[in-house]
Design a protein around this motif. Sequence first.
Motif, PDB file in Angstrom:
ATOM      1  N   THR A  44       0.848  -1.208   0.000  1.00 39.02           N
ATOM      2  CA  THR A  44       0.000   0.000   0.000  1.00 39.02           C
ATOM      3  C   THR A  44       0.874   1.245   0.000  1.00 39.02           C
ATOM      4  OG1 THR A  44      -1.610  -1.245   1.285  1.00 39.02           O
ATOM      5  CG2 THR A  44      -1.921   1.131   1.187  1.00 39.02           C
ATOM      6  N   ARG A  45       1.922   1.230   0.782  1.00 38.77           N
ATOM      7  CA  ARG A  45       2.801   2.417   0.839  1.00 38.77           C
ATOM      8  C   ARG A  45       3.493   2.623  -0.507  1.00 38.77           C
ATOM      9  NH1 ARG A  45       6.629   0.758   4.754  1.00 38.77           N
ATOM     10  NH2 ARG A  45       7.600   2.775   4.486  1.00 38.77           N
ATOM     11  N   ARG A  46       3.884   1.535  -1.156  1.00 42.75           N
ATOM     12  CA  ARG A  46       4.508   1.637  -2.483  1.00 42.75           C
ATOM     13  C   ARG A  46       3.543   2.289  -3.481  1.00 42.75           C
ATOM     14  NH1 ARG A  46       6.546  -2.293  -7.111  1.00 42.75           N
ATOM     15  NH2 ARG A  46       4.799  -3.677  -6.748  1.00 42.75           N
ATOM     16  N   LEU A  47       2.269   1.878  -3.418  1.00 42.39           N
ATOM     17  CA  LEU A  47       1.287   2.408  -4.367  1.00 42.39           C
ATOM     18  C   LEU A  47       0.931   3.874  -4.092  1.00 42.39           C
ATOM     19  CD1 LEU A  47      -1.046  -0.707  -4.591  1.00 42.39           C
ATOM     20  CD2 LEU A  47       0.276   0.274  -6.473  1.00 42.39           C
ATOM     21  N   ARG A  48       1.324   4.405  -2.980  1.00 42.14           N
ATOM     22  CA  ARG A  48       1.054   5.812  -2.663  1.00 42.14           C
ATOM     23  C   ARG A  48       2.340   6.634  -2.682  1.00 42.14           C
ATOM     24  NH1 ARG A  48      -2.554   4.314  -4.422  1.00 42.14           N
ATOM     25  NH2 ARG A  48      -4.631   3.862  -3.612  1.00 42.14           N
ATOM     26  N   THR A  49       3.347   6.136  -3.425  1.00 36.61           N
ATOM     27  CA  THR A  49       4.629   6.840  -3.523  1.00 36.61           C
ATOM     28  C   THR A  49       4.689   7.649  -4.813  1.00 36.61           C
ATOM     29  OG1 THR A  49       5.681   5.010  -2.361  1.00 36.61           O
ATOM     30  CG2 THR A  49       7.140   6.521  -3.524  1.00 36.61           C
ATOM     31  N   ARG A  50       4.766   8.965  -4.663  1.00 38.31           N
ATOM     32  CA  ARG A  50       4.885   9.898  -5.807  1.00 38.31           C
ATOM     33  C   ARG A  50       3.695   9.811  -6.753  1.00 38.31           C
ATOM     34  NH1 ARG A  50      10.109   7.256  -6.329  1.00 38.31           N
ATOM     35  NH2 ARG A  50      11.574   8.218  -4.897  1.00 38.31           N
TER      36      ARG A  50
END
Length: 522
Positions: A74-80
């Motif tokens: 989830t954190r990866r998908l909300r990066t930049r």
Amino acid sequence: MTHREMHPQRWGDPAHATPLPDSSKELVDLIFGANDTPGAASVEVPASQLAPELLDSLAALFASPDQVLADDETRRLRTRGKSTPDLLKARVGDLSDAPDVVVRPTTHEEVAAVVAWAAEHRVAVVPFGGGTAVTGGLVAARDGFAGVVSLDLADMDRLLSVDPVAMTATFQPGVRGPAAEELLAAHGLRLGHHPQSFEFATIGGFAATRSSGQNSAGFGRFDQMVVALKVATPIGDLEVGSSPLNAAGPDIRQIVLGSEGTLGVITEVTVRVRAVATETRYEAWQFESFAAGQAAMRHLAQRQLLPTIIRLSDEAETAINLASQTDVGGEALTGCLMIVGHEGDRIAPQVARVAEELTALGGTALGEDRGQSWVEGRFHAPYLRDSLLDVGVLVETLETATFWSNTERLHGAVKTALESSLGEGTVVLCHVSHVYETGCSLYFTVAAKQGDDPLSRWLAAKAAACDAMMDCGATITHHHAVGTDHKAWLAREIGPVGVAMLKGLKASVDPAGVLNPGVLIP
Ligand SMILES: Cc1cc2nc3c(=O)[nH]c(=O)nc-3n(C[C@H](O)[C@H](O)[C@H](O)COP(=O)(O)OP(=O)(O)OC[C@H]3O[C@@H](n4cnc5c(N)ncnc54)[C@H](O)[C@@H]3O)c2cc1C
């Protein structure tokens, strides 16, 4: 709730990927000497920096534990966002800007609670709409903060009310473009805001970035559609828009619009809506030169004759358009291609009048096939960017705007800056994307060799292009917003007094500076 997620290293829906045909690959190789780039690096998300006790107190603000997500994916998908630099970083596994935790509120009250909590504990908050930002608006500064929270608005996805008399509709901010149109269609209404990121971008994002759509000639920019806003700020709630327009001091709505999450989180947006179109017609026109096509656009705009859609490709972009449109027949198209779209009710008189004016100004009608083909393919181009990046071509877009009296100079200066920076083999295409009585926006697409360090090559070229825009007295952005990427040039555009005004606003509503730190405000 589950939402369609974009690919973490590419634009859009993974199911819609558009691989380059082998024939185009050969052409690309010939022009750019390109090669397949290595696959994406393996990805390691940096460990969350948020202290466990802060995570606990954050979780306590929500009804369900599912609303607070600290897992790596989830954190990866909300990066930049989705600029080419964002994609290049994601492709090499650089996730250094990953948030520490992602929260998914469903109500204004939950958003307000997160904002107050963040101010109390000095945690940076990044409002996240569709994640389609292309100017670094989703990258908050970390230094001096106890962590970074991505405030994901995807679950605030309801149409709250419709006023069929005033013709307005109130949305929660996380409603994406297609959903907004579907929800309104049930009432016989439509929004008419179609940026190229339409599939994923949200109502809140459109407002926060002052977006412009492809129908903006007929519908206006998004900031012209908004009549009311509800905003959660660290010092309390703001509700503005009790009348269509007013003379009650500076328009606070316009201060919130374009504030890119730095002054508050937009939790409700009331927009002007229109009846669904009963008739549409999309045409192509040909002009001898970019200048002749622009003169025709200016003529229509200054006589209040603009159709719903109007755009004009320069000679280079026209030549490329032809390459992708062999299916519509026709011999090599020289000069400049104009797309004209009419949408509405009983459009025949307008179609005829615009055609008469364009013909009188030297335009040649090419019929509906190319116009229809453009409409059908208009959301596909961003998928092609990934396919070109795959084979070693550096591709990106940038945009600006100026007055009609300055477009030729601006077009030449930006093109020269990009070509000089990126060197031999660089291709720069341009079109007029939005038209006003006094001027227009120029939208550039650039393709060049990636070289050993594509990110540095692009950042240098982009800086040269931005300097050229400033030297020509144009704006740093007509619709992509400021984010982190355009901040330095914004300072040049608005000067020290403008910067002081922005800083003063920020200090007054966000004294702890937790809302999107590092974004927009120079
Ligand atoms: C392929 C592609 C094509 C594009 N085409 C266009 C185009 O035609 N026209 C155009 O104008 N733009 C275009 N863009 C840029 C982008 O889509 C717009 O800026 C869009 O408005 C962003 O909406 P979003 O919901 O994705 O916002 P996000 O990308 O999630 O956020 C953008 C900024 O707004 C802030 N924000 C988001 N929601 C809120 C909220 N509710 N309250 C406060 N702050 C908020 C974020 O923190 C961030 O700073 C394009 C981008 C891509 C990748």
